[in-house]
Design a protein around this motif. Structure first.
Motif, PDB file in Angstrom:
ATOM      1  N   UNK A 120       0.806  -1.213   0.000  1.00 26.18           N
ATOM      2  CA  UNK A 120       0.000   0.000   0.000  1.00 26.18           C
ATOM      3  C   UNK A 120       0.844   1.272   0.000  1.00 26.18           C
ATOM      4  N   UNK A 121       2.161   1.140  -0.004  1.00 32.45           N
ATOM      5  CA  UNK A 121       3.021   2.323  -0.122  1.00 32.45           C
ATOM      6  C   UNK A 121       3.066   2.741  -1.590  1.00 32.45           C
ATOM      7  N   UNK A 122       2.712   3.999  -1.918  1.00 31.61           N
ATOM      8  CA  UNK A 122       2.681   4.434  -3.321  1.00 31.61           C
ATOM      9  C   UNK A 122       4.067   4.442  -3.951  1.00 31.61           C
ATOM     10  N   UNK A 123       4.075   4.347  -5.277  1.00 26.48           N
ATOM     11  CA  UNK A 123       5.331   4.164  -6.008  1.00 26.48           C
ATOM     12  C   UNK A 123       6.333   5.291  -5.760  1.00 26.48           C
ATOM     13  N   UNK A 124       5.863   6.515  -5.542  1.00 29.80           N
ATOM     14  CA  UNK A 124       6.776   7.639  -5.371  1.00 29.80           C
ATOM     15  C   UNK A 124       7.411   7.672  -3.979  1.00 29.80           C
ATOM     16  N   UNK A 125       6.986   6.778  -3.088  1.00 32.08           N
ATOM     17  CA  UNK A 125       7.604   6.672  -1.757  1.00 32.08           C
ATOM     18  C   UNK A 125       8.440   5.399  -1.595  1.00 32.08           C
ATOM     19  N   UNK A 126       8.513   4.577  -2.622  1.00 34.07           N
ATOM     20  CA  UNK A 126       9.205   3.295  -2.480  1.00 34.07           C
ATOM     21  C   UNK A 126      10.706   3.464  -2.232  1.00 34.07           C
TER      22      UNK A 126
END
Length: 340
Positions: free
Chosen positions: A291-297
């Motif tokens: 559930x962590x969005x791609x821009x925070x990976x």
């Protein structure tokens, strides 16, 4: 099982050790990175779709064979990244708007006949089964038992599955495997049965509308030739990514989080390549916390890596240098999973 003149197989066994980093510590360290913002996903979708349509139009209307192929290749490369982008919608981490993440990726995917709804259901099973259940529909690594039971052709496929996937199976191979898995799980999954019908309806309706227009303007043959380029190049890029991120790592760990973390490969690469693959090169954190969005990976990966680096050196996350270098390394060895 090893036979004469065959490559050495590396076996991944189930671990019985205690958790290296407690799950609560992982959750606490990443808790602030799950907040969704629709902006990055919207920009990625609309810019990507505009660029893709631009390349397609220039390809199918080109009077020059060289320009047709060149723009077709460009469309294939952009299209592969768009399909990877739809992966985030499965987890509702593309925009965070459920209606958008459910509808728009399906519309994007039907232009290349990709059954997004079916893929969504199958991919969710992959997240549950990765490293735990050998029925995992996206498992790339053969088990020791499967290899022992295989004949010469099967063993050849196991030893060369990376090259076969990228250069032979391509997009058609991905679709065939996806539908094979869908029909396998469909008797016990109402969701998969529903998505099979919905995908058939959407894809059928779209092409029933598109092809009369293409025939009217004399572009049907050009479009089918363009689709062949997309299937070969885009499909090969998708096979390339899928193989690298999990191959050779299958096996249970101390808990669900660490099974996902150590059954996923992280690739150190440049920012452009990372963006192209929607930052899924940080794959351990995606599997542990989808559930962590791609821009925070990337930030989540840094924090998780720091936790494991400080865990008395017991076990580090799997990291490799570059996609091409990693691909070459994996192609040279046979890796089998022990499931008992």
């Amino acid at each position: 099982m090893q036979t004469k003149n065959e490559p050495q197989a590396e076996l991944s066994a189930e671990s019985s050790i205690a958790a290296i980093v407690p799950p609560r510590e992982l959750q606490k360290a990443l808790a602030d990175l799950g907040a969704m913002r629709p902006g990055p996903g919207l920009v990625r979708v609309f810019v990507g779709v505009a660029l893709y349509v631009f390349c397609v139009c220039l390809s199918v209307t080109s009077q020059s064979p060289a320009a047709f192929v060149a723009w077709g290749l460009a469309a294939s490369i952009v299209g592969a990244s768009l399909i990877i982008t739809t992966h985030d919608a499965i987890h509702h981490t593309l925009t965070g708007w459920a209606w958008f993440d459910e509808l728009v990726p399906r519309l994007m995917s039907m232009t290349i006949l990709w059954p997004h709804g079916v893929y969504s259901e199958i991919h969710k099973l992959h997240h549950k089964m990765n490293g735990v259940d050998p029925l995992d529909p996206e498992r790339t690594q053969w088990t020791e038992a499967e290899y022992a039971a295989a004949g010469p052709i099967g063993r050849f496929r196991a030893r060369h599955q990376f090259a076969l996937g990228v250069f032979v199976y391509g997009g058609i191979g991905l679709m065939v495997n996806l539908l094979r898995q869908a029909f396998h799980f469909a008797p016990k999954s109402k969701g998969i049965r529903r998505q099979l019908w919905l995908d058939a309806l959407f894809i059928g309706a779209f092409n029933a509308t598109l092809f009369p227009i293409l025939f009217h303007y004399g572009l049907a043959l050009e479009f089918m030739l363009y689709w062949f380029i997309v299937e070969r190049v885009g499909g090969g890029l998708m096979q390339f990514r899928a193989h690298i991120l999990h191959y050779g790592l299958w096996g249970k760990e101390a808990n669900f989080f660490e099974t996902q973390i150590f059954n996923s490969r992280n690739i150190r690469t440049n920012p452009l390549t990372s963006s192209y693959y929607v930052h899924l090169n940080f794959h351990s954190v995606h599997h542990a916390f989808p559930t962590i969005p791609f821009y925070n990976l990337e930030e989540a990966h840094k924090r998780m890596r720091a936790l494991y680096a400080n865990a008395q050196g017991r076990k580090a996350m799997v990291e490799e240098e570059g996609y091409l270098k990693t691909a070459w390394k994996l192609m040279k060895g046979l890796h089998l999973a022990r499931t008992v």
